[in-house]
Write a protein that holds these residues in place. Structure first.
Motif, PDB file in Angstrom:
ATOM      1  N   VAL A 352       0.862  -1.182   0.000  1.00 21.17           N
ATOM      2  CA  VAL A 352       0.000   0.000   0.000  1.00 21.17           C
ATOM      3  C   VAL A 352       0.896   1.228   0.000  1.00 21.17           C
ATOM      4  N   MET A 353       0.480   2.249  -0.746  1.00 20.93           N
ATOM      5  CA  MET A 353       1.240   3.494  -0.818  1.00 20.93           C
ATOM      6  C   MET A 353       0.829   4.423   0.305  1.00 20.93           C
ATOM      7  N   GLY A 354       1.807   4.878   1.074  1.00 18.25           N
ATOM      8  CA  GLY A 354       1.528   5.816   2.143  1.00 18.25           C
ATOM      9  C   GLY A 354       1.279   7.217   1.611  1.00 18.25           C
ATOM     10  N   ALA A 355       0.612   8.038   2.408  1.00 16.69           N
ATOM     11  CA  ALA A 355       0.323   9.421   2.027  1.00 16.69           C
ATOM     12  C   ALA A 355       1.513  10.297   2.416  1.00 16.69           C
ATOM     13  N   VAL A 356       2.375  10.580   1.448  1.00 14.62           N
ATOM     14  CA  VAL A 356       3.609  11.315   1.726  1.00 14.62           C
ATOM     15  C   VAL A 356       3.900  12.285   0.589  1.00 14.62           C
ATOM     16  N   ILE A 357       4.787  13.217   0.870  1.00 10.13           N
ATOM     17  CA  ILE A 357       5.322  14.097  -0.167  1.00 10.13           C
ATOM     18  C   ILE A 357       6.834  14.173   0.024  1.00 10.13           C
ATOM     19  N   PRO A 358       7.595  14.369  -1.048  1.00 15.51           N
ATOM     20  CA  PRO A 358       9.056  14.462  -0.914  1.00 15.51           C
ATOM     21  C   PRO A 358       9.473  15.664  -0.075  1.00 15.51           C
ATOM     22  N   ALA A 359      10.523  15.461   0.705  1.00 12.48           N
ATOM     23  CA  ALA A 359      11.067  16.558   1.519  1.00 12.48           C
ATOM     24  C   ALA A 359      11.990  17.392   0.643  1.00 12.48           C
ATOM     25  N   TRP A 360      11.394  18.318  -0.093  1.00 12.09           N
ATOM     26  CA  TRP A 360      12.137  19.084  -1.092  1.00 12.09           C
ATOM     27  C   TRP A 360      12.653  20.385  -0.498  1.00 12.09           C
ATOM     28  N   GLU A 361      13.898  20.666  -0.777  1.00 12.75           N
ATOM     29  CA  GLU A 361      14.484  21.932  -0.363  1.00 12.75           C
ATOM     30  C   GLU A 361      15.106  22.589  -1.582  1.00 12.75           C
ATOM     31  N   ALA A 362      14.470  23.644  -2.052  1.00  8.84           N
ATOM     32  CA  ALA A 362      15.021  24.371  -3.200  1.00  8.84           C
ATOM     33  C   ALA A 362      16.163  25.255  -2.729  1.00  8.84           C
ATOM     34  N   THR A 363      17.222  25.313  -3.523  1.00  9.09           N
ATOM     35  CA  THR A 363      18.371  26.146  -3.191  1.00  9.09           C
ATOM     36  C   THR A 363      18.186  27.493  -3.858  1.00  9.09           C
ATOM     37  N   ASN A 364      17.729  28.442  -3.093  1.00 14.33           N
ATOM     38  CA  ASN A 364      17.419  29.747  -3.664  1.00 14.33           C
ATOM     39  C   ASN A 364      18.373  30.839  -3.191  1.00 14.33           C
ATOM     40  N   GLY A 365      19.535  30.420  -2.712  1.00 14.94           N
ATOM     41  CA  GLY A 365      20.483  31.401  -2.199  1.00 14.94           C
ATOM     42  C   GLY A 365      21.071  32.293  -3.263  1.00 14.94           C
ATOM     43  N   GLY A 366      21.066  31.792  -4.500  1.00 10.02           N
ATOM     44  CA  GLY A 366      21.622  32.580  -5.587  1.00 10.02           C
ATOM     45  C   GLY A 366      23.111  32.362  -5.755  1.00 10.02           C
ATOM     46  N   ASP A 367      23.637  32.784  -6.881  1.00  9.16           N
ATOM     47  CA  ASP A 367      25.062  32.655  -7.137  1.00  9.16           C
ATOM     48  C   ASP A 367      25.685  34.042  -7.221  1.00  9.16           C
ATOM     49  N   SER A 368      26.918  34.082  -7.704  1.00 10.23           N
ATOM     50  CA  SER A 368      27.644  35.352  -7.736  1.00 10.23           C
ATOM     51  C   SER A 368      26.990  36.380  -8.645  1.00 10.23           C
ATOM     52  N   GLU A 369      26.172  35.905  -9.589  1.00 10.99           N
ATOM     53  CA  GLU A 369      25.516  36.826 -10.508  1.00 10.99           C
ATOM     54  C   GLU A 369      24.079  37.114 -10.079  1.00 10.99           C
ATOM     55  N   GLY A 370      23.715  36.602  -8.907  1.00 10.31           N
ATOM     56  CA  GLY A 370      22.387  36.894  -8.393  1.00 10.31           C
ATOM     57  C   GLY A 370      21.287  36.024  -8.943  1.00 10.31           C
ATOM     58  N   ILE A 371      21.648  34.957  -9.642  1.00 11.39           N
ATOM     59  CA  ILE A 371      20.644  34.075 -10.220  1.00 11.39           C
ATOM     60  C   ILE A 371      20.253  33.031  -9.185  1.00 11.39           C
ATOM     61  N   SER A 372      18.962  32.907  -8.895  1.00 12.54           N
ATOM     62  CA  SER A 372      18.501  31.898  -7.951  1.00 12.54           C
ATOM     63  C   SER A 372      18.736  30.519  -8.528  1.00 12.54           C
ATOM     64  N   SER A 373      18.916  29.552  -7.651  1.00  8.42           N
ATOM     65  CA  SER A 373      19.237  28.202  -8.102  1.00  8.42           C
ATOM     66  C   SER A 373      18.054  27.273  -7.927  1.00  8.42           C
ATOM     67  N   TYR A 374      17.660  26.618  -8.992  1.00 11.49           N
ATOM     68  CA  TYR A 374      16.580  25.629  -8.960  1.00 11.49           C
ATOM     69  C   TYR A 374      17.103  24.335  -9.566  1.00 11.49           C
ATOM     70  N   ARG A 375      18.076  23.752  -8.902  1.00 12.46           N
ATOM     71  CA  ARG A 375      18.714  22.544  -9.410  1.00 12.46           C
ATOM     72  C   ARG A 375      17.752  21.365  -9.377  1.00 12.46           C
ATOM     73  N   THR A 376      17.838  20.529 -10.385  1.00  6.06           N
ATOM     74  CA  THR A 376      17.022  19.318 -10.392  1.00  6.06           C
ATOM     75  C   THR A 376      17.652  18.271  -9.483  1.00  6.06           C
ATOM     76  N   ASN A 377      16.813  17.476  -8.847  1.00  9.51           N
ATOM     77  CA  ASN A 377      17.286  16.479  -7.894  1.00  9.51           C
ATOM     78  C   ASN A 377      16.196  15.439  -7.690  1.00  9.51           C
ATOM     79  N   ILE A 378      16.450  14.198  -8.087  1.00  8.71           N
ATOM     80  CA  ILE A 378      15.432  13.148  -7.941  1.00  8.71           C
ATOM     81  C   ILE A 378      15.532  12.429  -6.603  1.00  8.71           C
ATOM     82  N   ALA A 379      16.573  12.712  -5.817  1.00  9.52           N
ATOM     83  CA  ALA A 379      16.801  11.966  -4.573  1.00  9.52           C
ATOM     84  C   ALA A 379      15.615  12.021  -3.604  1.00  9.52           C
TER      85      ALA A 379
END
Length: 748
Positions: A352-379
């Motif tokens: 049976v499939m449990g009622a869950v959602i992935p514990a996702w943490e978007a990396t929005n700290g930005g880089d040296s040029e000020g671009i926010s980071s939305y890296r893909t990650n299947i983990a």
């Protein structure tokens, strides 16, 4: 290789044990397969049509050439060693088994010394591949690969087979008087092992050497037979089912959905609300799955923190089919039953499939040029799927709901229908049609879908556009086009009245007709067609939604109503050639409308195909240079659904001054913008937005323009640029707009 055997033929007791073991293993192997065939028969009957001749080459490339497996060159090459190594080692296994039975007699194989050398080399290569596979799984820890005792079991089987081969051959060297120089030349590995065994105190031609040979010979046989029994009871059933699945894959255009017979009065349900509602071919997909994770690795939903994982979707459906099939047929899927099932009565336990959602943490700290980071990650998705899919005591598979207990609604509504999963699958599995079939059941039978999706469908039903804007305004773009371009686009109705029918019908689509940004693209297409001397007209107020959104969301009834209405309109005007700026409409007209009566003689083109052809014919000339660094975002419905990748690029190559910079994920492996499958009209409620991740991938090549050839993609890319505060330095533009700037001059 010369030798003097001092072994004795196997005794009658040994022969009896050998025959009993082999017979039991073959019986269990055949029984398990037969029972699983019984489970497949629970599905809707399918006529398994053999490939047409043109598909056999494709079959050979997939099965023998590992075409898709080699998309990941390291894993693909490793699998090639497994595949061909096992085929070649079967000859050695027969020779080795016969030696044990006959007392050392070898098979009459030509060039036996060379044959012996090849067997040792292959065994060593396969063993090295096992070690590398373990490193990939547990050293590199590739997110797409499962870890644990089950995924590792096959490595133990294969590794043990190779070791028992080598030690059996090494002890064979010790039990026979052989030419050491010849053995070192043609049996280098086993000869080296035999020398090490002698240093350990085991003398040549000694009783201990004979015992060692017998021990590893029997161990090899037991591991071999154990692997034989294990294969159909594990994911390695794909060794048998994958070639069959590839041979019987559909000849239809990629991703074409099977129509529902909504007028069938005997039908008790529509779509797939139970596992047995899938066709037998769809169920065969489940047993062909390799669990390699390639599908999940490229899935835009899994990559951005949604619950959907295409691999787990297939695995969960397979587990449910096996458990429900066993319950319905009263035939255990496991042999020996007690070993695999565990304690008695466990057949009453089901996943049976449990009622869950992935514990996702978007990396929005930005880089040296000020671009926010939305890296893909299947983990996160891989982790939560693995943890949530568990057996529950006292639950019968027959009592579970396919949608809810096995596959959650969150998974179904996360799919963008981009088909990247199918493009990467090495065994020809089709994930999208199963998702759409379950959506169909939810929408048609239960009336369940996200509220924003429901709103879009209601608007399409009432006003024939997803926004619910007045149907009477559908032709308003024609007047605006004349005001801005000076071109009066004729309607088919007016052309028919004048008796001068056009060569081409320009289908504006809902985006072109109503969306102000998409209208600008449509106007440039009109200008370019006019400059090239193309005789065309549009339907104006007679045009309706193509129905693609309704069909992908699961409302087949609404789709078929729109489809039949549009086909009647096209037939009324005798349309023979359609051009559209929307890849979704293009795909629907070209590949799905013929199922409902649109003549296959009607030519359907995307605007990039038409414009690229006009450039090639010299009817258009790109003369003004555009100093732009352009990256191409490929529309899924133009590319993966219709294999049109070069037309947009050919248009860009024809423009002076443009430099094309390809993203890491482009072409057939391009990532979806997130708008397909009806998600253009639905919000994402978990993880990060898919279009943000795709926009960031585009920004990595530092373009000045992100080009597309789809109004949905254009909207998504512009939204991504705005969210990252990059819209001032980078623009999103349709390739037709860039071509128009070059043909007419920027700003004209």
């Amino acid at each position: 290789m010369s030798y003097i055997s001092i072994a004795e033929p196997m005794s009658w007791v040994g022969w009896g044990a050998f025959i009993a073991l082999v017979s039991a293993a073959i019986w269990m192997f055949a029984t398990v397969i037969w029972r699983r065939i019984g489970y497949l028969r629970l599905g809707v009957p399918t006529i398994f049509v053999r490939h047409k001749p043109k598909r056999r080459d494709g079959f050979s490339r997939e099965v023998l050439g590992h075409r898709r497996l080699l998309n990941d060159i390291r894993s693909g090459f490793m699998h090639l060693i497994y595949f061909y190594g096992f085929i070649m080692l079967q000859f050695g296994a027969i020779d080795l088994i016969w030696k044990g039975l006959s007392g050392g007699q070898r098979l009459p194989v030509p060039l036996y010394p060379q044959f012996s050398w090849s067997q040792e080399l292959i065994a060593a290569l396969v063993f090295a591949a096992v070690l590398y596979g373990a490193y990939r799984r547990y050293g590199e820890k590739l997110p797409r690969l499962k870890r644990g005792w089950k995924p590792s079991l096959v490595m133990w089987f294969i590794g043990s087979l190779m070791l028992t081969i080598m030690f059996t051959l090494a002890f064979e060297r010790l039990t026979e008087g052989n030419d050491a120089a010849l053995a070192a030349k043609y049996a280098p590995i086993s000869e080296l092992l035999s020398q090490l065994l002698q240093k350990a105190g085991i003398q040549a031609q000694s009783q201990l050497a004979h015992i060692g040979f017998d021990l590893f010979w029997w161990l090899h046989l037991l591991v071999l037979l154990g692997f034989l029994v294990y294969v159909p009871q594990s994911k390695h059933f794909h060794l048998i089912t994958a070639p069959i699945n590839l041979w019987f894959r559909r000849n239809a255009p990629p991703g074409r959905l099977t129509p529902l017979d909504l007028e069938n009065e005997d039908a008790e349900t529509f779509g797939a609300g139970k596992i047995e509602h899938f066709t037998q071919k769809q169920l065969l997909d489940l047993y062909a799955c390799v669990e390699c994770g390639r599908c999940t690795n490229v899935c835009p939903a899994a990559s951005t923190g949604k619950l959907l994982s295409p691999m787990h979707l297939i695995v969960k459906l397979r587990d449910h089919l096996t458990e429900k099939g066993a319950s319905i047929t009263s035939k255990s899927p496991w042999l020996p039953a007690g070993l695999w099932q565990g304690k008695a009565g466990s057949e009453q336990h089901a996943h049976v499939m449990g009622a869950v959602i992935p514990a996702w943490e978007a990396t929005n700290g930005g880089d040296s040029e000020g671009i926010s980071s939305y890296r893909t990650n299947i983990a996160p998705t891989m982790s939560v799927q693995s943890a949530a899919w568990t057996k529950r005591e006292g639950v019968k598979a027959e009592d579970l709901n396919l949608i809810g207990d096995v596959i959650t609604e969150d998974e179904l509504w996360a799919c963008t229908t981009c088909r990247n999963c199918e493009e990467q699958c090495p065994v020809g599995n089709e994930h999208v049609d199963k998702i759409i079939d379950m959506r169909r059941h939810l929408v048609l039978m239960e009336g369940k879908l996200p509220s924003d999706g429901q709103r879009a469908l209601q608007n399409i039903e009432r006003q024939s556009n997803p926004w619910g804007l007045p149907r009477a305004e559908r032709a308003a773009w024609i007047e605006e086009c004349e005001n801005k371009t000076g071109i009066n686009v004729k309607t088919m109705q007016a052309c028919k009245a004048s008796g001068q029918m056009p060569d081409i019908l320009l289908w504006a689509g809902s985006m072109g007709a109503y969306d102000s940004r998409s209208r600008r693209v449509l106007f440039d297409v009109v200008r370019l067609m006019k400059r090239a001397g193309v005789n065309f007209a549009t339907l104006g107020h007679e045009e309706r939604s193509s129905g693609d959104t309704a069909r992908r969301i699961g409302n087949e009834l609404l789709f078929q109503e729109l489809c039949k209405e549009n086909i009647a309109t096209l037939q009324r005007y005798g349309v023979k050639h359609i051009v559209t700026t929307c890849p979704h409409t293009f795909n629907t007209f070209k590949n799905e409308y013929p199922d409902f009566g649109l003549s296959t003689d009607v030519k359907v083109e995307h605007h990039t195909e038409l414009l690229a052809r006009l450039l090639q014919e010299g009817r258009l000339t790109a003369k003004y240079a555009l100093e732009e660094r352009v990256t191409v975002h490929d529309s899924c419905y133009l590319g993966r659904y219709n294999d049109t990748y070069e037309a947009p690029r050919n248009m860009l190559r024809a423009i002076p001054g443009i430099t094309i910079e390809e993203m890491e994920r482009s072409g057939k492996n391009g990532m979806c913008c997130g708008a397909g499958g009806g998600l253009m009209w639905m919000e994402e409620h978990s993880g990060s937005r898919i279009n943000y991740a795709r926009t960031e991938q585009a920004l990595e090549v530092k373009p000045s323009v992100i080009s597309s050839a789809c109004p949905y993609c254009l909207t998504m890319m512009e939204d991504g640029l705005k969210s990252m505060s990059q819209s001032d330095s980078v623009t999103a533009r349709d390739v037709a707009e860039l071509l128009a700037d070059s043909v007419f001059g920027f700003g004209n």
